[in-house]
Write a protein that holds these residues in place. Sequence first.
Motif, PDB file in Angstrom:
ATOM      1  N   PHE A  37       0.825  -1.209   0.000  1.00  0.00           N
ATOM      2  CA  PHE A  37       0.000   0.000   0.000  1.00  0.00           C
ATOM      3  C   PHE A  37       0.862   1.263   0.000  1.00  0.00           C
ATOM      4  O   PHE A  37       0.600   2.209  -0.728  1.00  0.00           O
ATOM      5  CB  PHE A  37      -0.939   0.006   1.212  1.00  0.00           C
ATOM      6  N   THR A  38       1.921   1.281   0.801  1.00  0.00           N
ATOM      7  CA  THR A  38       2.817   2.441   0.860  1.00  0.00           C
ATOM      8  C   THR A  38       3.508   2.662  -0.477  1.00  0.00           C
ATOM      9  O   THR A  38       3.613   3.804  -0.949  1.00  0.00           O
ATOM     10  CB  THR A  38       3.852   2.251   1.983  1.00  0.00           C
ATOM     11  N   CYS A  39       3.972   1.594  -1.118  1.00  0.00           N
ATOM     12  CA  CYS A  39       4.644   1.727  -2.424  1.00  0.00           C
ATOM     13  C   CYS A  39       3.681   2.282  -3.483  1.00  0.00           C
ATOM     14  O   CYS A  39       4.063   3.150  -4.273  1.00  0.00           O
ATOM     15  CB  CYS A  39       5.204   0.387  -2.874  1.00  0.00           C
ATOM     16  N   VAL A  40       2.466   1.797  -3.494  1.00  0.00           N
ATOM     17  CA  VAL A  40       1.477   2.285  -4.459  1.00  0.00           C
ATOM     18  C   VAL A  40       1.173   3.751  -4.204  1.00  0.00           C
ATOM     19  O   VAL A  40       1.101   4.563  -5.134  1.00  0.00           O
ATOM     20  CB  VAL A  40       0.194   1.422  -4.411  1.00  0.00           C
ATOM     21  N   ALA A  41       1.018   4.136  -2.938  1.00  0.00           N
ATOM     22  CA  ALA A  41       0.724   5.532  -2.605  1.00  0.00           C
ATOM     23  C   ALA A  41       1.869   6.447  -3.015  1.00  0.00           C
ATOM     24  O   ALA A  41       1.646   7.522  -3.589  1.00  0.00           O
ATOM     25  CB  ALA A  41       0.451   5.659  -1.107  1.00  0.00           C
ATOM     26  N   VAL A  42       3.111   6.036  -2.771  1.00  0.00           N
ATOM     27  CA  VAL A  42       4.266   6.854  -3.163  1.00  0.00           C
ATOM     28  C   VAL A  42       4.333   6.989  -4.676  1.00  0.00           C
ATOM     29  O   VAL A  42       4.593   8.068  -5.209  1.00  0.00           O
ATOM     30  CB  VAL A  42       5.574   6.253  -2.592  1.00  0.00           C
ATOM     31  N   TYR A  43       4.084   5.901  -5.403  1.00  0.00           N
ATOM     32  CA  TYR A  43       4.095   5.957  -6.868  1.00  0.00           C
ATOM     33  C   TYR A  43       3.042   6.927  -7.394  1.00  0.00           C
ATOM     34  O   TYR A  43       3.303   7.729  -8.282  1.00  0.00           O
ATOM     35  CB  TYR A  43       3.868   4.566  -7.450  1.00  0.00           C
ATOM     36  N   LEU A  44       1.834   6.866  -6.831  1.00  0.00           N
ATOM     37  CA  LEU A  44       0.767   7.750  -7.296  1.00  0.00           C
ATOM     38  C   LEU A  44       1.069   9.212  -6.982  1.00  0.00           C
ATOM     39  O   LEU A  44       0.738  10.099  -7.767  1.00  0.00           O
ATOM     40  CB  LEU A  44      -0.568   7.339  -6.678  1.00  0.00           C
ATOM     41  N   LEU A  45       1.690   9.490  -5.867  1.00  0.00           N
ATOM     42  CA  LEU A  45       2.037  10.870  -5.523  1.00  0.00           C
ATOM     43  C   LEU A  45       3.102  11.413  -6.453  1.00  0.00           C
ATOM     44  O   LEU A  45       3.109  12.586  -6.803  1.00  0.00           O
ATOM     45  CB  LEU A  45       2.496  10.959  -4.065  1.00  0.00           C
ATOM     46  N   GLN A  46       4.057  10.577  -6.856  1.00  0.00           N
ATOM     47  CA  GLN A  46       5.111  11.030  -7.759  1.00  0.00           C
ATOM     48  C   GLN A  46       4.578  11.243  -9.164  1.00  0.00           C
ATOM     49  O   GLN A  46       5.128  12.031  -9.916  1.00  0.00           O
ATOM     50  CB  GLN A  46       6.251  10.016  -7.802  1.00  0.00           C
ATOM     51  N   ALA A  47       3.526  10.576  -9.540  1.00  0.00           N
ATOM     52  CA  ALA A  47       2.985  10.681 -10.892  1.00  0.00           C
ATOM     53  C   ALA A  47       2.204  11.974 -11.090  1.00  0.00           C
ATOM     54  O   ALA A  47       1.932  12.368 -12.204  1.00  0.00           O
ATOM     55  CB  ALA A  47       2.080   9.492 -11.188  1.00  0.00           C
ATOM     56  N   GLN A  48       1.871  12.652 -10.005  1.00  0.00           N
ATOM     57  CA  GLN A  48       1.088  13.879 -10.116  1.00  0.00           C
ATOM     58  C   GLN A  48       1.973  15.041 -10.542  1.00  0.00           C
ATOM     59  O   GLN A  48       3.033  15.264  -9.989  1.00  0.00           O
ATOM     60  CB  GLN A  48       0.439  14.192  -8.776  1.00  0.00           C
ATOM     61  N   THR A  49       1.548  15.786 -11.551  1.00  0.00           N
ATOM     62  CA  THR A  49       2.304  16.953 -12.007  1.00  0.00           C
ATOM     63  C   THR A  49       1.492  18.209 -11.744  1.00  0.00           C
ATOM     64  O   THR A  49       0.273  18.190 -11.725  1.00  0.00           O
ATOM     65  CB  THR A  49       2.613  16.860 -13.509  1.00  0.00           C
ATOM     66  N   TYR A  50       2.204  19.297 -11.553  1.00  0.00           N
ATOM     67  CA  TYR A  50       1.555  20.571 -11.294  1.00  0.00           C
ATOM     68  C   TYR A  50       1.812  21.580 -12.408  1.00  0.00           C
ATOM     69  O   TYR A  50       1.494  22.734 -12.270  1.00  0.00           O
ATOM     70  CB  TYR A  50       2.052  21.136  -9.959  1.00  0.00           C
ATOM     71  N   ARG A  51       2.438  21.149 -13.486  1.00  0.00           N
ATOM     72  CA  ARG A  51       2.765  21.983 -14.646  1.00  0.00           C
ATOM     73  C   ARG A  51       3.712  23.131 -14.316  1.00  0.00           C
ATOM     74  O   ARG A  51       3.729  24.144 -14.994  1.00  0.00           O
ATOM     75  CB  ARG A  51       1.505  22.526 -15.303  1.00  0.00           C
ATOM     76  N   ASN A  52       4.485  22.996 -13.265  1.00  0.00           N
ATOM     77  CA  ASN A  52       5.504  23.992 -12.966  1.00  0.00           C
ATOM     78  C   ASN A  52       6.891  23.361 -12.958  1.00  0.00           C
ATOM     79  O   ASN A  52       7.831  23.919 -12.406  1.00  0.00           O
ATOM     80  CB  ASN A  52       5.217  24.674 -11.623  1.00  0.00           C
ATOM     81  N   GLU A  53       7.039  22.203 -13.579  1.00  0.00           N
ATOM     82  CA  GLU A  53       8.305  21.489 -13.588  1.00  0.00           C
ATOM     83  C   GLU A  53       9.370  22.234 -14.390  1.00  0.00           C
ATOM     84  O   GLU A  53      10.558  22.003 -14.218  1.00  0.00           O
ATOM     85  CB  GLU A  53       8.120  20.079 -14.171  1.00  0.00           C
ATOM     86  N   TRP A  54       8.978  23.141 -15.255  1.00  0.00           N
ATOM     87  CA  TRP A  54       9.907  23.890 -16.098  1.00  0.00           C
ATOM     88  C   TRP A  54      10.587  25.029 -15.341  1.00  0.00           C
ATOM     89  O   TRP A  54      11.589  25.575 -15.796  1.00  0.00           O
ATOM     90  CB  TRP A  54       9.179  24.458 -17.323  1.00  0.00           C
ATOM     91  N   ILE A  55      10.091  25.403 -14.190  1.00  0.00           N
ATOM     92  CA  ILE A  55      10.607  26.562 -13.467  1.00  0.00           C
ATOM     93  C   ILE A  55      11.943  26.231 -12.805  1.00  0.00           C
ATOM     94  O   ILE A  55      12.080  25.224 -12.111  1.00  0.00           O
ATOM     95  CB  ILE A  55       9.597  27.036 -12.397  1.00  0.00           C
ATOM     96  N   ASP A  56      12.926  27.085 -13.035  1.00  0.00           N
ATOM     97  CA  ASP A  56      14.211  27.021 -12.340  1.00  0.00           C
ATOM     98  C   ASP A  56      14.150  28.103 -11.266  1.00  0.00           C
ATOM     99  O   ASP A  56      14.204  29.292 -11.566  1.00  0.00           O
ATOM    100  CB  ASP A  56      15.353  27.275 -13.332  1.00  0.00           C
ATOM    101  N   TYR A  57      14.036  27.699 -10.019  1.00  0.00           N
ATOM    102  CA  TYR A  57      13.790  28.640  -8.938  1.00  0.00           C
ATOM    103  C   TYR A  57      14.992  29.526  -8.623  1.00  0.00           C
ATOM    104  O   TYR A  57      14.878  30.456  -7.831  1.00  0.00           O
ATOM    105  CB  TYR A  57      13.310  27.903  -7.687  1.00  0.00           C
TER     106      TYR A  57
END
Length: 189
Positions: A37-57
């Motif tokens: 259950f923990t592995c599945v939950a971690v995988y699903l959380l990592q798969a979520q994108t917020y469309r701000n991955e291009w930003i270099d802070y």
Amino acid sequence: MNFYKLIKKNIRLLQEVAYIHILKFSGMSKTLLTIVFTCVAVYLLQAQTYRNEWIDYSKTYYKFKVGPFGYDIVNAPIKKGVVRISQPDLAAAGLGAVPAQNFQLWRNGEEVSVFVSQPTGILGPDGYIEFWGEINDGKPDNDLYRNPANQLSDYWSLETDSSVYFLTNNPAANNKRFTNVINDVTGAT
């Protein structure tokens, strides 16, 4: 009526059997179930994108909006056109001392090609940046729907027709550029 009572009784019996089986899990089975259950939950959380991955802070981004490029004969907004940012506008935003080769432009998480009036060095007083601009479309609105198939059209945005662009100083990368090409049409007819 008896048929419905029989179905209810069987469902109740199945629920009791399933509950007993859950209670009979050994310690090893519970641990294994927790790990899975923990592995599945971690995988699903990592798969979520917020469309701000291009930003270099570590960089500063200058935000500006591009709206319609006029209106056609039926009063519908013209969706595409050339946008020019002059050197005085860049200087007013604090980008007057940025070398021309360092300008980088972003829209909806994708880099946009720009044309700079001079290829390298600080822009002169008549210098400018040009790019092919587009007003906002409905593609980002897709996430607003529980079922994305319910979006009737992604041609128009539900919120605004103004598109947002981000200009930054990027000395480390090979930034996208339009280049001058000689239009040689000899022998083309």
